[in-house]
Design a protein around this motif. Structure first.
Motif, PDB file in Angstrom:
ATOM      1  N   SER A   1      34.475   5.027  26.283  1.00  0.00           N
ATOM      2  CA  SER A   1      33.237   4.240  26.307  1.00  0.00           C
ATOM      3  C   SER A   1      32.783   3.938  24.884  1.00  0.00           C
ATOM      4  O   SER A   1      33.177   4.611  23.921  1.00  0.00           O
TER       5      SER A   1
ATOM      6  N   GLN B   1      23.595   3.355  24.412  1.00  0.00           N
ATOM      7  CA  GLN B   1      22.423   2.642  23.943  1.00  0.00           C
ATOM      8  C   GLN B   1      21.191   3.112  24.711  1.00  0.00           C
ATOM      9  O   GLN B   1      21.241   3.229  25.935  1.00  0.00           O
TER      10      GLN B   1
ATOM     11  N   LYS C   1      17.656   2.616  26.417  1.00  0.00           N
ATOM     12  CA  LYS C   1      16.972   1.515  27.093  1.00  0.00           C
ATOM     13  C   LYS C   1      15.560   1.996  27.407  1.00  0.00           C
ATOM     14  O   LYS C   1      15.352   2.792  28.324  1.00  0.00           O
TER      15      LYS C   1
ATOM     16  N   VAL D   1      22.201   3.439  28.488  1.00  0.00           N
ATOM     17  CA  VAL D   1      23.230   2.551  29.018  1.00  0.00           C
ATOM     18  C   VAL D   1      24.572   2.930  28.402  1.00  0.00           C
ATOM     19  O   VAL D   1      24.699   3.030  27.179  1.00  0.00           O
TER      20      VAL D   1
ATOM     21  N   LEU E   1      28.432   1.719  28.052  1.00  0.00           N
ATOM     22  CA  LEU E   1      29.319   0.565  28.160  1.00  0.00           C
ATOM     23  C   LEU E   1      30.753   1.078  28.188  1.00  0.00           C
ATOM     24  O   LEU E   1      31.205   1.710  27.230  1.00  0.00           O
ATOM     25  N   THR E   2      31.468   0.811  29.288  1.00  0.00           N
ATOM     26  CA  THR E   2      32.809   1.355  29.446  1.00  0.00           C
ATOM     27  C   THR E   2      33.721   0.318  30.096  1.00  0.00           C
ATOM     28  O   THR E   2      33.275  -0.758  30.493  1.00  0.00           O
TER      29      THR E   2
ATOM     30  N   TYR F   1      26.428  -2.410  36.429  1.00  0.00           N
ATOM     31  CA  TYR F   1      26.675  -3.851  36.266  1.00  0.00           C
ATOM     32  C   TYR F   1      28.149  -4.034  35.888  1.00  0.00           C
ATOM     33  O   TYR F   1      28.574  -3.645  34.807  1.00  0.00           O
TER      34      TYR F   1
ATOM     35  N   VAL G   1      34.197  -5.172  32.163  1.00  0.00           N
ATOM     36  CA  VAL G   1      33.309  -4.134  31.657  1.00  0.00           C
ATOM     37  C   VAL G   1      32.415  -3.608  32.775  1.00  0.00           C
ATOM     38  O   VAL G   1      32.032  -4.346  33.687  1.00  0.00           O
ATOM     39  N   THR G   2      32.086  -2.321  32.692  1.00  0.00           N
ATOM     40  CA  THR G   2      31.061  -1.719  33.535  1.00  0.00           C
ATOM     41  C   THR G   2      29.962  -1.159  32.648  1.00  0.00           C
ATOM     42  O   THR G   2      30.246  -0.418  31.701  1.00  0.00           O
ATOM     43  N   GLU G   3      28.729  -1.534  32.923  1.00  0.00           N
ATOM     44  CA  GLU G   3      27.569  -0.977  32.228  1.00  0.00           C
ATOM     45  C   GLU G   3      26.835  -0.047  33.189  1.00  0.00           C
ATOM     46  O   GLU G   3      26.441  -0.459  34.280  1.00  0.00           O
TER      47      GLU G   3
ATOM     48  N   THR H   1      23.686   2.616  33.805  1.00  0.00           N
ATOM     49  CA  THR H   1      22.377   3.075  33.340  1.00  0.00           C
ATOM     50  C   THR H   1      22.054   4.408  34.001  1.00  0.00           C
ATOM     51  O   THR H   1      22.168   4.542  35.232  1.00  0.00           O
TER      52      THR H   1
END
Length: 272
Positions: A206, A210, A212, A218, A220-221, A250, A261-263, A265
């Motif tokens: 990843s 970040q 939020k 979050v 990001l991976t 997401y 990409v998968t985000e 949270t």
């Protein structure tokens, strides 16, 4: 962020109640999932889908499965939802080529269209009311916490859409409910992780996490089809270590060259 997965990416759609499979077509996707009492959404652009298959897809607002996988691995379910006819249209008018067909899917769409009208003239618990609302939605049960906080009513009347009535019952008790892949999940506010196996996210798979707002992170991976809201995941970052429950997911990308990409949270306890 590193990703050792094969560049061969498989994306396919299937009609849940038939043997129709759509693959070997260029597809863009944006899939949004959260743990709120609302329909999750998938937005698909499918390039050069033939008219016969398009009409089969939209017939009777079919339940569609979206599967994704890399290389030789078995594709995993990324989304399940009903075709939203108001936001779906054929992109090939007058036999034009190189036009995308837009397919919008809504998770739990038919469950949110049900209606309930029931009187309870004797004492009834909030847990019993929750179970009756779920029955009225006519949807499969994904999970129901065993330690739900509970209150009792001398009498009660349920009238309206089950999801609205559920929210009236659950919100004061801090109970969360949502629909993931056409299965309802009801979770206690104080539920703790008691399992052993979780997906692990770190700097090897990843990007830098970040913040939020004040209470969310979050991650990001690379595309991770199997992660869903309410899942527990293991985080191994300098900024945050430990298990956490997923709040939002997401997925976005396509199967013809764009990085997928998968985000994710998660909740974050800020001690500042």
């Amino acid at each position: 962020m590193t990703n050792n997965k094969s560049l061969k990416f498989n994306l396919q759609l299937s009609i849940a109640e038939s043997e129709t499979i759509i693959d070997k077509l260029d597809i863009d996707f944006k899939i949004f999932k959260n743990n709120k009492p609302e329909s999750n959404s998938a937005y698909l652009n499918i390039w050069n889908l033939n008219d016969t298959v398009f009409h089969e897809l939209i017939e009777k607002e079919n339940l569609i499965d979206v599967y994704a996988g890399f290389g030789e691995e078995e594709p995993g379910l990324m989304f399940r939802g009903y075709v939203d006819l108001e936001r779906t249209f054929n992109g090939r008018p007058h036999e034009r080529v190189d036009c995308a067909t837009v397919i919008t899917l809504k998770d739990g769409k038919k469950a949110f269209e049900k209606f309930i009208n029931k009187n309870y003239r004797e004492k009834v618990t909030s847990t019993a009311l929750i179970q009756d609302c779920i029955s009225a939605m006519n949807i499969g049960l994904g999970s129901l916490s065993q330690n739900l906080p509970q209150t009792q009513f001398d009498n009660y009347k349920i009238y309206g859409y089950p999801q609205n009535e559920l929210e009236k019952i659950c919100k004061p008790l801090g109970i969360n409910f949502s629909i993931q892949n056409n299965l309802i999940q009801v979770t206690s506010p104080d539920e703790k992780f008691e399992g052993t196996d979780t997906l692990i996210f770190n700097t090897e798979n990843s990007g830098k996490i970040q913040k939020k707002g004040r209470d969310e992170i979050v991650i990001l991976t690379g595309l991770t089809p199997g992660v869903n809201p309410n899942d527990w995941i293991q985080c191994e970052f300098d900024e945050f270590k430990g298990t956490a429950r997923v709040k939002e997911v997401y997925h976005h990308g396509n199967n013809y060259g764009q990085t997928c990409v998968t985000e994710i949270t998660i909740g974050y306890k800020n001690n500042d």
